[in-house]
Write a protein that holds these residues in place. Structure first.
Motif, PDB file in Angstrom:
ATOM      1  N   TYR A  39       0.820  -1.216   0.000  1.00 58.95           N
ATOM      2  CA  TYR A  39       0.000   0.000   0.000  1.00 58.95           C
ATOM      3  C   TYR A  39       0.857   1.270   0.000  1.00 58.95           C
ATOM      4  O   TYR A  39       0.341   2.367   0.233  1.00 58.95           O
ATOM      5  CB  TYR A  39      -0.969  -0.001   1.192  1.00 58.95           C
ATOM      6  N   ALA A  40       2.153   1.106  -0.278  1.00 62.40           N
ATOM      7  CA  ALA A  40       3.073   2.262  -0.227  1.00 62.40           C
ATOM      8  C   ALA A  40       2.634   3.365  -1.191  1.00 62.40           C
ATOM      9  O   ALA A  40       2.829   4.545  -0.927  1.00 62.40           O
ATOM     10  CB  ALA A  40       4.494   1.810  -0.534  1.00 62.40           C
ATOM     11  N   GLY A  41       2.010   2.975  -2.303  1.00 62.48           N
ATOM     12  CA  GLY A  41       1.597   3.976  -3.288  1.00 62.48           C
ATOM     13  C   GLY A  41       0.238   4.613  -3.010  1.00 62.48           C
ATOM     14  O   GLY A  41      -0.235   5.443  -3.795  1.00 62.48           O
ATOM     15  N   VAL A  42      -0.393   4.217  -1.909  1.00 60.49           N
ATOM     16  CA  VAL A  42      -1.730   4.752  -1.589  1.00 60.49           C
ATOM     17  C   VAL A  42      -1.578   5.902  -0.596  1.00 60.49           C
ATOM     18  O   VAL A  42      -0.866   5.764   0.407  1.00 60.49           O
ATOM     19  CB  VAL A  42      -2.629   3.642  -0.972  1.00 60.49           C
ATOM     20  N   ALA A  43      -2.220   7.036  -0.886  1.00 62.00           N
ATOM     21  CA  ALA A  43      -2.102   8.203   0.008  1.00 62.00           C
ATOM     22  C   ALA A  43      -2.554   7.827   1.416  1.00 62.00           C
ATOM     23  O   ALA A  43      -3.566   7.136   1.588  1.00 62.00           O
ATOM     24  CB  ALA A  43      -2.959   9.344  -0.526  1.00 62.00           C
ATOM     25  N   ALA A  44      -1.794   8.291   2.425  1.00 66.40           N
ATOM     26  CA  ALA A  44      -2.059   7.913   3.818  1.00 66.40           C
ATOM     27  C   ALA A  44      -3.509   8.188   4.217  1.00 66.40           C
ATOM     28  O   ALA A  44      -4.110   7.414   4.960  1.00 66.40           O
ATOM     29  CB  ALA A  44      -1.102   8.645   4.739  1.00 66.40           C
ATOM     30  N   GLU A  45      -4.093   9.275   3.717  1.00 63.58           N
ATOM     31  CA  GLU A  45      -5.468   9.602   4.148  1.00 63.58           C
ATOM     32  C   GLU A  45      -6.492   8.598   3.626  1.00 63.58           C
ATOM     33  O   GLU A  45      -7.623   8.560   4.085  1.00 63.58           O
ATOM     34  CB  GLU A  45      -5.868  11.040   3.779  1.00 63.58           C
ATOM     35  N   HIS A  46      -6.081   7.758   2.655  1.00 66.51           N
ATOM     36  CA  HIS A  46      -7.001   6.735   2.139  1.00 66.51           C
ATOM     37  C   HIS A  46      -6.870   5.394   2.860  1.00 66.51           C
ATOM     38  O   HIS A  46      -7.703   4.504   2.678  1.00 66.51           O
ATOM     39  CB  HIS A  46      -6.756   6.506   0.639  1.00 66.51           C
ATOM     40  N   LEU A  47      -5.794   5.226   3.633  1.00 70.22           N
ATOM     41  CA  LEU A  47      -5.574   3.914   4.257  1.00 70.22           C
ATOM     42  C   LEU A  47      -6.433   3.754   5.509  1.00 70.22           C
ATOM     43  O   LEU A  47      -6.347   4.566   6.433  1.00 70.22           O
ATOM     44  CB  LEU A  47      -4.096   3.728   4.600  1.00 70.22           C
ATOM     45  N   PRO A  48      -7.267   2.706   5.572  1.00 66.66           N
ATOM     46  CA  PRO A  48      -8.164   2.544   6.726  1.00 66.66           C
ATOM     47  C   PRO A  48      -7.539   1.751   7.872  1.00 66.66           C
ATOM     48  O   PRO A  48      -6.680   0.890   7.667  1.00 66.66           O
ATOM     49  CB  PRO A  48      -9.321   1.731   6.128  1.00 66.66           C
ATOM     50  N   LEU A  49      -8.032   2.047   9.094  1.00 67.48           N
ATOM     51  CA  LEU A  49      -7.702   1.227  10.266  1.00 67.48           C
ATOM     52  C   LEU A  49      -8.960   0.517  10.746  1.00 67.48           C
ATOM     53  O   LEU A  49      -8.918  -0.334  11.619  1.00 67.48           O
ATOM     54  CB  LEU A  49      -7.108   2.113  11.363  1.00 67.48           C
ATOM     55  N   THR A  50     -10.086   0.886  10.180  1.00 74.19           N
ATOM     56  CA  THR A  50     -11.375   0.216  10.321  1.00 74.19           C
ATOM     57  C   THR A  50     -12.288   0.842   9.274  1.00 74.19           C
ATOM     58  O   THR A  50     -11.982   1.932   8.763  1.00 74.19           O
ATOM     59  CB  THR A  50     -11.989   0.392  11.719  1.00 74.19           C
ATOM     60  N   GLU A  51     -13.383   0.150   8.942  1.00 70.52           N
ATOM     61  CA  GLU A  51     -14.327   0.727   7.982  1.00 70.52           C
ATOM     62  C   GLU A  51     -15.735   0.222   8.269  1.00 70.52           C
ATOM     63  O   GLU A  51     -15.939  -0.949   8.602  1.00 70.52           O
ATOM     64  CB  GLU A  51     -13.999   0.290   6.544  1.00 70.52           C
TER      65      GLU A  51
END
Ligand code: DG2
Length: 248
Positions: free
Chosen positions: A138-150
Motif C-alpha cells: 500500500y506504499a503507493g496509496v495516500a495515507a489519508e485513504h488507508l483505513p484502520l477500520t471501515e
C-alpha cells in the motif's frame, strides 16, 4: 446489452475458521479452490467471454479469479488489481472468531459490526504490525485513504471513484467484465447498482464463489440481476453466511 459478473472469492482459510478477515491476506482453503473451479466451469458453460477482469490486492480474490479464468481458457485477458476492491477493513476484530465474539458481546452487536451500514468496528492501531501502514503493497496509496477500520459506508466511499472512473466506462466500452472481490466490497457495489437503502442492505449476504450477474442496456441502465446456479442451494448458502455471526 452489457454484462457484469460479481464474484466473491472461494472459501478462505479464515472463512473456514469463522474469523473476521478484512484486509488480512489469507489464502483459499481446499474447498475454496474447488468452489473457484466450479464457478469457472459454470461461467464457461453459460457462454461468458470476459474482455477484462478486476480484483483486489488480496490473494483469496486474485487466486479465485486466476482459477476461474483458467477454467474459461481466458488466462490471457487483462486483469486490473486495485486496493479499492479490498474487503471492508474489520479494524481490531481482524483475526477474531465471529461466533466467539457473539458469545462475548451478543448476536446483535456482532450483527451491527458485520452488517450495519455506517457503524465501523473499533479501529486497529496504526502502529500494529498488521496495519496497512506497515504493508509495502500500500506504499503507493495516500495515507489519508488507508483505513484502520471501515463501515460499509466507508467501503462504498473508497470503491465508488474506481467504479465511476474505471469499471463503469470499461463496461460501457467492452460489454462483458468480471470483478472477483469480497463479501462486503461486493455488497457495497451491489448497494450502488441496485440503489438498495441503508435499512435493507444488512439483509444481503453473498455466498463464496457464486457468480452474480448484472445486465445493463446500452445506456448503462440496470435491466436485470440474478445469481447463477441453483436458487435453493444459493438461499441455503446465504443463510449460512448470515448465521456465521451467531452464538453456536
Ligand atoms: C469476510 C466477510 O470477508 O465477513 O472479512 O471476514 O468476503 O473476504 O471472506 P471475505 C471477512 P462477513 O462480513 O460476512 O462477516
Amino acid at each position: 446489452m452489457k454484462r457484469l459478473v460479481l464474484l466473491r472469492h472461494g472459501e478462505s482459510v479464515w472463512n473456514k475458521e469463522n474469523r473476521f478477515t478484512g484486509w488480512t491476506d489469507v489464502d483459499l482453503s481446499e474447498k475454496g479452490v474447488e468452489e473457484a473451479h466450479k464457478a469457472g466451469k459454470l461461467l464457461r458453460a453459460e457462454g461468458f467471454h470476459f474482455a477484462k477482469a478486476y480484483t483486489s490486492y488480496l490473494k483469496r480474490a486474485v487466486k479465485t479469479l486466476n482459477v476461474v479464468l483458467d477454467e474459461m481458457d481466458l488466462d490471457w485477458i487483462p486483469v486490473e488489481k486495485s486496493w479499492r476492491l479490498n474487503e471492508k477493513h474489520y479494524g481490531d476484530l481482524q483475526g477474531l472468531n465471529k461466533a466467539e465474539m457473539a458469545e462475548k458481546y451478543g448476536d446483535e452487536q456482532v450483527h451491527i459490526w458485520r452488517r450495519s451500514y455506517d457503524v465501523p468496528p473499533h479501529p486497529m492501531q496504526k502502529e500494529d504490525a498488521r496495519s496497512p501502514f506497515s504493508d509495502p503493497r500500500y506504499a503507493g496509496v495516500a495515507a489519508e485513504h488507508l483505513p484502520l477500520t471501515e463501515s460499509l459506508k466507508d467501503t462504498v466511499c473508497r470503491i465508488l471513484p474506481y467504479w465511476e472512473e474505471v469499471i463503469r466506462p470499461d463496461l460501457q466500452k467492452q460489454g462483458e467484465l468480471i470483478i472477483a472481490a469480497h463479501g462486503n466490497s461486493l455488497r457495497g457495489i451491489i448497494k450502488v447498482l441496485k440503489n438498495i437503502s441503508d435499512e435493507d442492505i444488512p439483509a444481503l449476504n453473498l455466498p463464496t464463489a457464486v457468480p452474480y450477474l448484472f445486465e445493463f442496456d446500452d445506456d448503462m441502465n440496470l435491466v436485470a440481476d440474478r445469481f447463477l446456479g441453483d436458487p435453493d442451494e444459493i438461499r441455503a448458502l446465504q443463510e449460512a453466511v448470515a448465521n456465521q455471526g451467531k452464538k453456536k
